[in-house]
Design a protein around this motif. Structure first.
Motif, PDB file in Angstrom:
ATOM      1  N   MET A   1       0.919  -0.931   0.374  1.00 31.82           N
ATOM      2  CA  MET A   1      -0.148   0.010   0.051  1.00 31.82           C
ATOM      3  C   MET A   1       0.802   1.298  -0.017  1.00 31.82           C
ATOM      4  SD  MET A   1      -1.541   0.289   4.210  1.00 31.82           S
ATOM      5  CE  MET A   1      -0.002   0.032   5.008  1.00 31.82           C
ATOM      6  N   LEU A   2       0.512   2.594  -0.569  1.00 31.86           N
ATOM      7  CA  LEU A   2       1.096   3.853  -1.192  1.00 31.86           C
ATOM      8  C   LEU A   2       1.060   4.031   0.185  1.00 31.86           C
ATOM      9  CD1 LEU A   2       2.645   5.721  -1.951  1.00 31.86           C
ATOM     10  CD2 LEU A   2       0.800   6.280  -3.434  1.00 31.86           C
ATOM     11  N   GLN A   3       1.639   4.584   1.254  1.00 32.35           N
ATOM     12  CA  GLN A   3       2.422   5.074   2.527  1.00 32.35           C
ATOM     13  C   GLN A   3       2.341   6.756   2.626  1.00 32.35           C
ATOM     14  OE1 GLN A   3       0.186   3.936   5.158  1.00 32.35           O
ATOM     15  NE2 GLN A   3       1.143   5.328   6.375  1.00 32.35           N
ATOM     16  N   ASP A   4       3.025   6.582   1.867  1.00 26.01           N
ATOM     17  CA  ASP A   4       4.156   7.737   1.981  1.00 26.01           C
ATOM     18  C   ASP A   4       4.834   9.244   1.158  1.00 26.01           C
ATOM     19  OD1 ASP A   4       4.579   8.407   4.909  1.00 26.01           O
ATOM     20  OD2 ASP A   4       5.533   6.710   4.829  1.00 26.01           O
ATOM     21  N   VAL A   5       4.176   9.673   0.431  1.00 31.00           N
ATOM     22  CA  VAL A   5       4.993  10.442  -0.412  1.00 31.00           C
ATOM     23  C   VAL A   5       6.042  11.803  -0.209  1.00 31.00           C
ATOM     24  CG1 VAL A   5       4.405  12.129  -2.701  1.00 31.00           C
ATOM     25  CG2 VAL A   5       3.099  10.071  -2.745  1.00 31.00           C
ATOM     26  N   ASP A   6       7.178  12.352  -1.022  1.00 29.56           N
ATOM     27  CA  ASP A   6       7.815  13.054  -0.392  1.00 29.56           C
ATOM     28  C   ASP A   6       8.390  13.196   0.487  1.00 29.56           C
ATOM     29  OD1 ASP A   6       7.636  14.447  -2.669  1.00 29.56           O
ATOM     30  OD2 ASP A   6       6.285  15.762  -2.290  1.00 29.56           O
ATOM     31  N   LEU A   7       8.803  11.847   0.991  1.00 29.24           N
ATOM     32  CA  LEU A   7       9.841  11.684   2.436  1.00 29.24           C
ATOM     33  C   LEU A   7      11.422  10.427   1.897  1.00 29.24           C
ATOM     34  CD1 LEU A   7       7.233  10.954   4.885  1.00 29.24           C
ATOM     35  CD2 LEU A   7       8.709  12.895   4.798  1.00 29.24           C
ATOM     36  N   PRO A   8      12.078  11.226   2.304  1.00 26.72           N
ATOM     37  CA  PRO A   8      12.934   9.668   1.749  1.00 26.72           C
ATOM     38  C   PRO A   8      12.723   8.639   1.723  1.00 26.72           C
ATOM     39  CG  PRO A   8      14.177  11.520   3.555  1.00 26.72           C
ATOM     40  CD  PRO A   8      12.483  11.760   3.735  1.00 26.72           C
ATOM     41  N   VAL A   9      13.303   8.007   0.279  1.00 26.87           N
ATOM     42  CA  VAL A   9      13.021   6.256   0.246  1.00 26.87           C
ATOM     43  C   VAL A   9      14.199   5.867   0.503  1.00 26.87           C
ATOM     44  CG1 VAL A   9      10.588   6.662  -0.087  1.00 26.87           C
ATOM     45  CG2 VAL A   9      12.600   6.894  -1.880  1.00 26.87           C
ATOM     46  N   ALA A  10      14.530   4.653   0.080  1.00 32.88           N
ATOM     47  CA  ALA A  10      15.942   2.927  -0.272  1.00 32.88           C
ATOM     48  C   ALA A  10      14.696   3.382  -1.709  1.00 32.88           C
ATOM     49  CB  ALA A  10      15.812   2.599   0.979  1.00 32.88           C
ATOM     50  N   CYS A  11      15.761   3.059  -2.185  1.00 28.24           N
ATOM     51  CA  CYS A  11      15.311   2.204  -3.693  1.00 28.24           C
ATOM     52  C   CYS A  11      16.559   1.539  -4.745  1.00 28.24           C
ATOM     53  CB  CYS A  11      14.662   3.839  -4.869  1.00 28.24           C
ATOM     54  SG  CYS A  11      14.161   3.047  -5.854  1.00 28.24           S
ATOM     55  N   GLY A  12      16.446   0.605  -4.433  1.00 27.06           N
ATOM     56  CA  GLY A  12      17.608  -0.153  -5.286  1.00 27.06           C
ATOM     57  C   GLY A  12      18.659   0.131  -4.207  1.00 27.06           C
ATOM     58  N   GLY A  13      19.260   0.264  -3.114  1.00 25.36           N
ATOM     59  CA  GLY A  13      19.898   0.652  -2.011  1.00 25.36           C
ATOM     60  C   GLY A  13      20.282   1.813  -1.660  1.00 25.36           C
TER      61      GLY A  13
END
Length: 231
Positions: free
Chosen positions: A145-157
Motif C-alpha cells: 500500500m502507498l503510505q508516504d510521498v515526498d519523504l526520503p526513501v530507499a530505492c535499489g539500495g
C-alpha cells in the motif's frame, strides 16, 4: 521525457565519487522496460510503499477521492521522476498502464521502481521511460500500500530525498543529491563532451597517451574544436 540529458549516469556517479566522496549513488537491481527509450533526467518525487494492512485498503482505492495516489497524480508534472520504494517486492505490480498514461500526459520524465510493475507492454507502448525490478500481473494492493510521498526513501539500495536529481540511461540510474546538482551535472555534461571528442580521435587511430586523460595539447585542441562550432 527530457530531450537532452545533463550528463550520462556513468559520469554522474564518477564525479560524485571523485569530487564528493559519495560511493552509493547507482540504483541497483533494476532494468529498463524499454532499452531503446530509457534515457531521462529530472527531479525525484518519492513514493514509499509498505506491506498491505487490510483495514486500510479502502483508503488506498482509487475510488476514494482522497486516496494518496490521487494527490500524487495532482502534483507531478514536467521534469519530475517518480522514485518508488516498493521494498524490492516482485509479487505485485505497483503501477499499471492507466496511471502511467496519466503520468505521460502530465510530462513526467520517467519512473524508477525497485519492485514490480504490471502492464509493462502497454507502458512501453506509451513511451514512458521506466526502470523496474520485475513484471508482475497482480495489482499492488494484493501485497503493498502507498503510505508516504515526498519523504526520503530507499530505492535499489540508494537513499533518495525528494528533489534529488535522477539521471538514467542504458547504464542504469544515478542519484545526485539536490545540493550538489548545480556543481555535478554541468561538470558531468562537460566531461562527457570532452570524452566524446577524445573518442572521435581514438577512432581515427590515435593512441591514448596524451589524449586520455587529456594533456595541455589535447585541451588546447579541444578548445579549438569547440570554437569551430562543435557541440
Amino acid at each position: 521525457m527530457t530531450a537532452l540529458l545533463p550528463a550520462t549516469a556513468a559520469t554522474v556517479t564518477t564525479l560524485l565519487l571523485k569530487n564528493h566522496g559519495l560511493r552509493n549513488t547507482a540504483v541497483r537491481g533494476l532494468r529498463p522496460n524499454d532499452a531503446a527509450a530509457c534515457s531521462f533526467a529530472g527531479r525525484a518525487v518519492t513514493l514509499r510503499y509498505l506491506p498491505v494492512r487490510d483495514d486500510l485498503l479502502a483508503a488506498q482505492s482509487l475510488s476514494n477521492p482522497t486516496a494518496l495516489m490521487h494527490r500524487v497524480l495532482d502534483r507531478v508534472g514536467p521534469g519530475d521522476v517518480l522514485v518508488i520504494d516498493a521494498l524490492g517486492r516482485e509479487d505485485a505490480g505497483i503501477l499499471g498502464d492507466v496511471i502511467c498514461a496519466r503520468l505521460k500526459v502530465q510530462g513526467v520524465a520517467g519512473v524508477v521502481c525497485d519492485g514490480a510493475m504490471r502492464d509493462v507492454a502497454e507502458i512501453r507502448a506509451l513511451g514512458l521511460p521506466l526502470f523496474l525490478k520485475a513484471a508482475s500481473p497482480p495489482p499492488s494492493f494484493v501485497q503493498l500500500m502507498l503510505q508516504d510521498v515526498d519523504l526520503p526513501v530507499a530505492c535499489g539500495g540508494v537513499t533518495v530525498f525528494p528533489g534529488d536529481s535522477v539521471v538514467a540511461d542504458e547504464d542504469g540510474v544515478a542519484i545526485c543529491p539536490a545540493h550538489l546538482a548545480e556543481a555535478v551535472l554541468p561538470a558531468a555534461a562537460e566531461q562527457d563532451r570532452v570524452e566524446r571528442y577524445i573518442r572521435e580521435r581514438v577512432l581515427r587511430g590515435e593512441k591514448l597517451k596524451g589524449l586520455y586523460p587529456p594533456n595541455a595539447e589535447t585541451n588546447a585542441a579541444y578548445a579549438a574544436w569547440l570554437a569551430a562550432g562543435a557541440t
